[in-house]
Design an enzyme around this catalytic site. Structure first.
Site, PDB file in Angstrom:
ATOM      1  N   ASP A 534       5.486 -23.377  14.654  1.00 54.92           N
ATOM      2  CA  ASP A 534       5.194 -23.717  13.261  1.00 54.92           C
ATOM      3  C   ASP A 534       3.869 -24.449  13.169  1.00 54.92           C
ATOM      4  O   ASP A 534       3.310 -24.894  14.173  1.00 54.92           O
ATOM      5  CB  ASP A 534       6.328 -24.570  12.692  1.00 54.92           C
ATOM      6  CG  ASP A 534       6.580 -25.826  13.505  1.00 54.92           C
ATOM      7  OD1 ASP A 534       5.704 -26.708  13.501  1.00 54.92           O
ATOM      8  OD2 ASP A 534       7.645 -25.922  14.165  1.00 54.92           O
ATOM      9  N   GLU A 614      -1.033  -2.237  42.185  1.00 58.34           N
ATOM     10  CA  GLU A 614      -0.774  -3.109  41.038  1.00 58.34           C
ATOM     11  C   GLU A 614      -1.707  -4.324  41.039  1.00 58.34           C
ATOM     12  O   GLU A 614      -2.199  -4.757  39.997  1.00 58.34           O
ATOM     13  CB  GLU A 614       0.690  -3.577  41.055  1.00 58.34           C
ATOM     14  CG  GLU A 614       1.663  -2.475  40.653  1.00 58.34           C
ATOM     15  CD  GLU A 614       3.118  -2.900  40.812  1.00 58.34           C
ATOM     16  OE1 GLU A 614       3.910  -2.611  39.900  1.00 58.34           O
ATOM     17  OE2 GLU A 614       3.456  -3.513  41.849  1.00 58.34           O
TER      18      GLU A 614
END
Ligand code: GLA
Length: 729
Positions: A534, A614
């Site tokens: 928030d 990877e």
């Protein structure tokens, strides 16, 4: 001057670059709301035609004018018990039992700069960037003054709202509800766009037409919550990303909140937003004041994308105080999904070595480094290192990690305590529990009463020592349960209704002091993922862990919903292992990276388990992260699709503020055989400029890319993705 007061017709007019806001003092002294919308000159008092609509009372002095009722007038801040039966902005009572608030104009002031609130986060302004309007309304019978505060950011198209209440009477005044904002919108057909969710599935957007009656978005959890984020948008039925009117209402508050939208008998809408009033009360002695949290208000007539971009910029430039707000963030490797509680110094050093080899900037040691914290049943509160795991403490570990050329970050959860901890054994009264009742448990932990000064002082002392004595450059501040047994042992019975808000004030106080004392530490918010995502937290921390769900496909919807209000620079997002630990789904490494790049980027896996191919791919990802950092975190964000719609394609885009480059991102969440062409229209480019895509020689005009669009080569496989960079030539 963006704030004007016309003495003749007693009208306040606020202009920002694209919007106008207007209110007028009625002959009765009530402050009427006239207009908030697209920029326009004029006085809008002609819009509301008084008429007697029956069963709507009149103020005493207008008792013979049945057509003038507070029940049908648009008001700037509704009182209560005045004959306006719509949502009340304030509820209060005197010691004599007098209730209600009939608010009339008392005075006003227009000043340069931005007001501040006591103990609460609020937007700030640089020199000449904002003006403040303060209008004070009073109810003399009750002994109440309500100061309405408006922070006007002309260039940013944001008006902040807050309210300061003063007890001007001779006795005690009890506040039972204090909204920070009341906004009356007299005409139109509106949808409510809000962001609900649950743990691991935060901020799922939902758009519903406003019904006649009241719709509420709120939390009673003592936290802004995974379930209902404190941000709502009211948009016209037809509003899209690119067109249509929309209002944004964003409380700068991290505790229990409530935003209500009421469509009344005449079809007008009132929005009231602020602290959750269930369980809330606050006692004011004569002369005392109470500050209600700020709300960030904005309006766009150009659709949702513009509204979002306004909030993104405002949060980065005018709300978040951290020096990292607009700065590149370190790429981190977090230990949580790499090893959970199962680590020792050697394991962490191995992780750090691997991280360094990949090109990561920082190792973050998550939960488990302190007290007897070998699982999530014990140890919270004991913020001293567990020397069985880390012999010699943190310092030697950090030194070795720093010597590798890596920064070091750490996890804390200061507001909590386990019953099985030294802290709880020493101070059981510091936990919020109701005397005589077994407390509701959450993850086996209790919440400390942050409304107590001794608790906040203790935490400041131990945490500032931790940061002073160790070279910690990042802190992940977690919060893993909501408040339930809201009772404070230091408050008298009549003040128990203050406990939940005092908790939030204490938490802000601790955050404020720590972030001020350690400005070079990057703080990240977290609450079981995104349970306290928030604007209140974002005033202190530049980034928040978006969700405990690191599944790239689920993250698409979570991040999509989050971007309506919050900037990408605030959304922490990591590449984790596949199959994913929360959903079991397997996704390509590249797709995980494309998704996490739309946030503050990091890894949350054990690199030792990666193949050489990877690892090479990760080096390439890191090169892109660094290359696109300014574009992603400082650019304008465009949602090109809703990832949950029928086509199951998620597409979004960043454009540099000077339109010199753009980054298009696409993930296909449901690949089909023989797929239809994947065609997208880019947004926000300079129509007259020529652009070239990476790896292509042909140039395309901005107009061509926006109006003709772009067709992607067919994507194949499980959850494939594409990332395309366009550069102005
Ligand atoms: C919360 C956080 C996670 C992790 C754990 C540790 O769930 O959201 O990222 O830090 O706590 O206990």
């Amino acid at each position: 001057m963006s704030i004007l007061f016309d003495k003749n017709n007693k009208t306040y007019t606020i202009h920002t670059r694209r919007t106008t806001y207007q209110m007028q003092i009625a002959p009765t002294g009530h402050l009427l709301h006239l207009y908030y919308g697209r920029k326009a000159e004029g006085t809008f008092d002609y819009l509301i035609q008084p008429r007697d609509c029956g069963f709507s009372p009149n103020p005493y002095e207008l008792r013979h004018q049945r057509e003038w009722s507070l029940d049908t007038q648009m008001q700037e801040y509704s009182g209560s018990m005045t004959g306006d039966y719509r949502l009340s902005a304030i509820l209060c009572a005197t010691a004599e039992g007098l209730r209600g608030a009939d608010l009339r104009y008392a005075r006003h002031e227009i000043t340069a700069g931005k007001y501040a609130l006591r103990g609460l986060p609020a937007a700030f302004a640089g020199a000449g960037e904002a003006e403040t309007l303060s209008v004070t309304l009073a109810d003399e019978a009750v002994g109440l003054e309500v100061e309405l505060l408006y922070g006007v950011y002309e260039a940013q198209d944001v008006i902040t709202r807050a309210v300061r209440i003063q007890n001007t009477g001779a006795g005690v005044l009890r506040l039972d509800k204090v909204a920070s904002l009341c906004l009356d919108i007299p005409f139109g057909d509106w949808d409510l766009l809000h962001f609900h969710g649950r743990h691991c599935m935060e901020r799922q957007s939902e758009r519903v037409p406003l019904m006649t009656g009241i719709q509420t978005v709120g939390s009673k959890r003592g936290m802004s919550s995974h379930q209902q984020n404190p941000f709502v948008i009211l948009c016209e039925h037809g509003a899209s990303e690119d067109a249509g009117e929309c209002y944004g209402i964003m409380p700068v508050y991290s505790g229990s909140h409530r935003t209500e939208a009421e469509r009344d008998q005449m079809g007008a809408v009132r929005v009231v937003s602020g602290i959750q009033d269930e369980g809330f009360s606050w006692i004011l002695a004569p002369g005392e004041t109470f500050d209600a949290p700020e709300v960030l208000l904005s309006f766009s007539h150009e659709g949702l994308a513009k509204l979002s971009q306004t909030y993104h910029r405002f949060i980065r430039d005018n709300l978040c105080r951290s020096k990292f707000s607009n700065a590149p963030r370190p790429v981190l490797l977090n230990s949580w999904e790499a090893c959970y509680f199962d680590f020792d110094a050697d394991k962490l050093l191995a992780l750090a070595r691997e991280a360094k080899e990949l090109g990561v900037d920082m190792l973050v040691l998550d939960d488990g480094w302190f007290g007897e914290r070998n699982d999530d049943l014990r140890g919270l509160g004991d913020w001293y290192v567990n020397e069985k795991k880390l012999p010699g403490g943190l310092a030697p570990l950090i030194r070795q990690i720093n010597d590798m050329g890596l920064k070091f970050g750490i996890w804390i959860e200061p507001e909590m305590v386990n019953e099985d901890s030294e802290l709880y054994r020493a101070h059981p009264d510091w936990a919020m529990t109701v005397p005589g009742r077994g407390p509701a448990m959450g993850r086996d932990q209790l919440v400390l009463d942050m409304g107590r000064k001794d608790v906040v002082e203790y935490l400041y002392r131990v945490l500032s020592a931790l940061l002073r004595e160790n070279h910690i450059e990042y802190v992940k501040w977690d919060f893993n349960r909501g408040l339930a047994d809201v009772y404070s042992r230091v408050l008298p019975p009549e003040r128990q209704g203050e406990a939940a808000h005092r908790y939030v004030l204490g938490m802000y106080n601790l955050l404020e002091r720590l972030t001020t004392a350690f400005p070079d530490v990057l703080f990240e918010g977290c609450a079981g993922g995104g349970g306290r995502f928030d604007a209140g937290m974002l005033a202190y921390v530049p980034q928040i862990w978006c969700s405990d769900n690191t599944d790239a496909v689920e993250r698409l919807a979570i991040q999509y919903g989050t971007t309506f209000g919050y900037p990408v620079s605030a959304m922490a997002a990591h590449v984790s292992a596949s199959p994913n630990h929360q959903t079991g789904r397997s996704t390509p490494l590249e797709t995980r990276a494309v998704v996490a790049m739309s946030g503050t980027f990091g890894y949350e896996l054990n690199p030792a388990q990666l193949s050489a191919v990877e690892k090479e791919a990760i080096r390439d990802q890191l090169a892109r992260v660094r290359r696109y950092d300014a574009l992603i975190h400082g650019g304008d964000y465009y949602r090109l699709t809703d990832p949950r719609d029928a086509k199951r394609v998620a597409a979004w885009q960043f454009v540099a503020p000077d339109k010199s480059e753009a980054l298009l991102n696409v993930v296909v969440t449901h690949p089909e055989a023989n797929p239809r062409p994947l065609h997208l229209r880019l947004k926000g480019l300079d129509p007259d400029a020529m652009y070239v895509a990476d790896g292509d020689e042909r140039t395309y005009s901005g107009a061509a890319l926006m109006y003709g669009g772009w067709t992607l080569a067919a994507l194949f496989g499980d959850y494939p993705s594409a990332q395309l960079h366009f550069q102005k030539v």
